[in-house]
Design an enzyme around this catalytic site. Structure first.
Site, PDB file in Angstrom:
ATOM      1  N   HIS A 210      38.874 -93.286   0.027  1.00 27.05           N
ATOM      2  CA  HIS A 210      39.713 -92.292   0.699  1.00 27.05           C
ATOM      3  C   HIS A 210      38.969 -90.967   0.708  1.00 27.05           C
ATOM      4  CE1 HIS A 210      43.590 -94.770  -0.086  1.00 27.05           C
ATOM      5  NE2 HIS A 210      43.122 -94.979   1.125  1.00 27.05           N
ATOM      6  N   GLU A 213      39.567 -87.606  -1.516  1.00 18.14           N
ATOM      7  CA  GLU A 213      39.655 -87.724  -2.971  1.00 18.14           C
ATOM      8  C   GLU A 213      38.292 -87.421  -3.600  1.00 18.14           C
ATOM      9  OE1 GLU A 213      41.383 -91.603  -3.483  1.00 18.14           O
ATOM     10  OE2 GLU A 213      43.153 -91.068  -2.309  1.00 18.14           O
ATOM     11  N   ARG A 266      41.808 -88.486   5.331  1.00 15.34           N
ATOM     12  CA  ARG A 266      41.884 -89.634   4.426  1.00 15.34           C
ATOM     13  C   ARG A 266      41.117 -90.848   4.941  1.00 15.34           C
ATOM     14  NH1 ARG A 266      45.951 -92.185   0.885  1.00 15.34           N
ATOM     15  NH2 ARG A 266      46.373 -94.346   1.499  1.00 15.34           N
ATOM     16  N   HIS A 335      40.141 -93.737  -7.437  1.00 21.29           N
ATOM     17  CA  HIS A 335      40.909 -92.928  -6.493  1.00 21.29           C
ATOM     18  C   HIS A 335      41.412 -91.680  -7.218  1.00 21.29           C
ATOM     19  CE1 HIS A 335      41.683 -96.000  -3.194  1.00 21.29           C
ATOM     20  NE2 HIS A 335      41.119 -96.744  -4.144  1.00 21.29           N
ATOM     21  N   GLU A 412      43.608 -94.095 -10.658  1.00 17.93           N
ATOM     22  CA  GLU A 412      44.045 -92.882  -9.980  1.00 17.93           C
ATOM     23  C   GLU A 412      43.732 -91.745 -10.950  1.00 17.93           C
ATOM     24  OE1 GLU A 412      45.133 -92.415  -6.985  1.00 17.93           O
ATOM     25  OE2 GLU A 412      45.667 -94.427  -6.286  1.00 17.93           O
TER      26      GLU A 412
END
Length: 453
Positions: A210, A213, A266, A335, A412
């Site tokens: 993405h 990020e 994104r 991520h 994440e």
């Protein structure tokens, strides 16, 4: 007569009618009407704003705000899901998943009155997390360049690739540059293989799928550097006793676009309609593709594409991963944000737990504990659907589901929303340090389970 009822219903909250006195069907009709009215008003304002923005090549986010909303019932969750589906101008940094799970939404200034009316009209509470998004963008993009590759700044794609090439020159017996795939705009998807001896099990690190990020590629390159330079015994152990396949930026076109044009982009950059570009490259993989948590709208941030592997990025990288799948025992995808350590799978419906779920939970909890040692950073560990939301068509799901790779996690990374995708550069090194601590634990704890499912 029906119109009169609907109009009255849409004013229930303003009239302070006790909810218990309102029939359930009437309450739900009020919700539907309020959503339709909101989307209509917001769309008109969004189109007007877009005409002004078209003259500026670089997207700006002056006075854009990020709100956190927590849905406390199914009706509120329905409102948020409908807004995400119907209005691209609202950027859901954390999408709606389940009742009680926070939703983070970036709202442009011209939509603030409508957004706030909708939140209040549906009895939802919101908290302002970021008052001015552009201020955080400027803090990331206006930092001084140090003149060499370091982790005090975020780097452009060409800087990352030049550093990978330099590593091969510096460590010719250990580092090999790899081109795993290519992009719509003709860029390479470049990575490295790090191997100190033959016969090692393999670890694959995926970063930057993405585009916005940024802390993901920064963390992956930090880990790579430590594998080559650290003299700590625990890091030397994992560096020398595993072969590493490391790709800091899976989505080069999108990543470069975040530096030149739109910091919060994104997706990929392929044209998807007359007016829209990009497919979500973490919804485009061919395992339970489009089985919940993705969109069919070419303009949506989580657009899954017209078919699985429609994007050259996912298609070419899937071919490369297939070519080395028998060498890979551990797959780690990075991520941001939310501070989660996620276990496959992310598709909807039954059987979305992997066969060794309990083992991965045990490993993940130990990894989260080690991650917290240096800075006290807290991570939540769990299955993707249970922990965050349905998200099918992801790379880690495909790797696990296709090749039964025994140790598969998705990170994440920092933070929990105060900065979101705009994590300041001084937080890169702490993020890298604590994440590497957890990777050490995953590999140490996972070693006895390699080759087992």
């Amino acid at each position: 007569m029906v119109l009169a009822v609907v109009v009255d219903a849409s004013n229930i909250n303003r009239l302070h009618v006790p909810q218990a006195t309102v029939p359930l069907w009437l309450s739900r009709m009020a919700t539907i009407v309020s959503i339709v009215m909101l989307v209509t008003a917001m769309t008109a304002r969004a189109r007007a704003a877009a005409l002004g923005d078209a003259l500026d090549d670089r997207a700006r986010f002056d006075s854009y705000r990020v709100y956190r909303v927590v849905p406390h019932n199914e009706d509120q969750l329905t409102v948020l899901k409908h807004l995400q589906k119907s209005l691209d101008e609202l950027d859901f940094w954390k999408g709606p998943g389940r009742v009680g799970v926070p939703v983070d939404i970036m709202v442009p200034p011209h939509l603030l009155p409508d957004f706030e009316d909708t939140i209040k009209g549906n009895n939802m509470n919101s908290e302002l997390y970021i008052k001015d998004v552009q201020r955080l963008v400027d803090q990331q993009t206006n930092v001084g360049r140090s003149g060499h590759f370091s982790w005090s700044d975020y780097h452009r794609l060409d800087e990352i690739y030049a550093w990978l090439d330099a590593l091969e020159e510096r460590y010719p017996d250990t580092v090999t540059v790899i081109v795993g795939g290519s992009t719509y705009e003709g860029r390479q998807i470049k990575g490295v293989k790090v191997s100190f001896k033959s016969g090692n099990p393999g670890v694959f690190l995926e970063g930057g799928i993405h585009a916005r990020e940024w802390v993901s590629p920064a963390t992956v390159t930090y880990i790579l550097n430590q594998l080559l330079t650290s003299d700590e015994p625990r890091i030397r152990d994992i560096a020398q006793n595993y072969d590493w396949y490391i790709f800091p930026v899976f989505n080069p076109d999108g990543y470069e676009y975040t530096h030149t044009t739109n910091r919060l982009w994104r997706k990929t950059r392929s044209p998807t309609s007359d007016t829209c570009h990009g497919v979500d490259p973490n919804r485009n993989w061919g395992f339970h593709w489009k089985d919940g948590g993705s969109s069919s709208d070419p303009c949506a941030n989580h657009y899954a594409g017209p078919e699985a592997f429609s994007e050259i990025e996912t298609r070419s990288m899937s071919q490369y991963i297939t070519s080395i799948a028998d060498k890979i025992d551990v797959y780690l995808a990075f991520h941001s944000y939310s501070q989660l350590l996620l276990i496959p799978y992310g598709f909807s419906g039954p059987n979305n737990y992997v066969s060794n779920h309990d083992t991965l939970m045990e490993i993940g909890l130990k990894a989260a504990k080690s991650l917290s040692h240096q800075y006290g950073t807290k991570y939540i560990v769990g299955n993707i659907v249970d922990t965050i939301y349905v998200a099918s068509g992801g790379s880690a799901d495909w790797v696990r589901g296709t090749f039964h790779t025994p140790i598969t996690f998705t990170y994440e990374l920092r933070d929990t929303g105060r900065y979101g995708f705009l994590l300041p550069a001084p937080k890169i090194v702490p993020t890298g340090q604590e994440t590497l601590d957890s990777v050490v634990t995953i590999l140490r704890e996972g070693r006895p389970h390699i080759g087992k499912q």
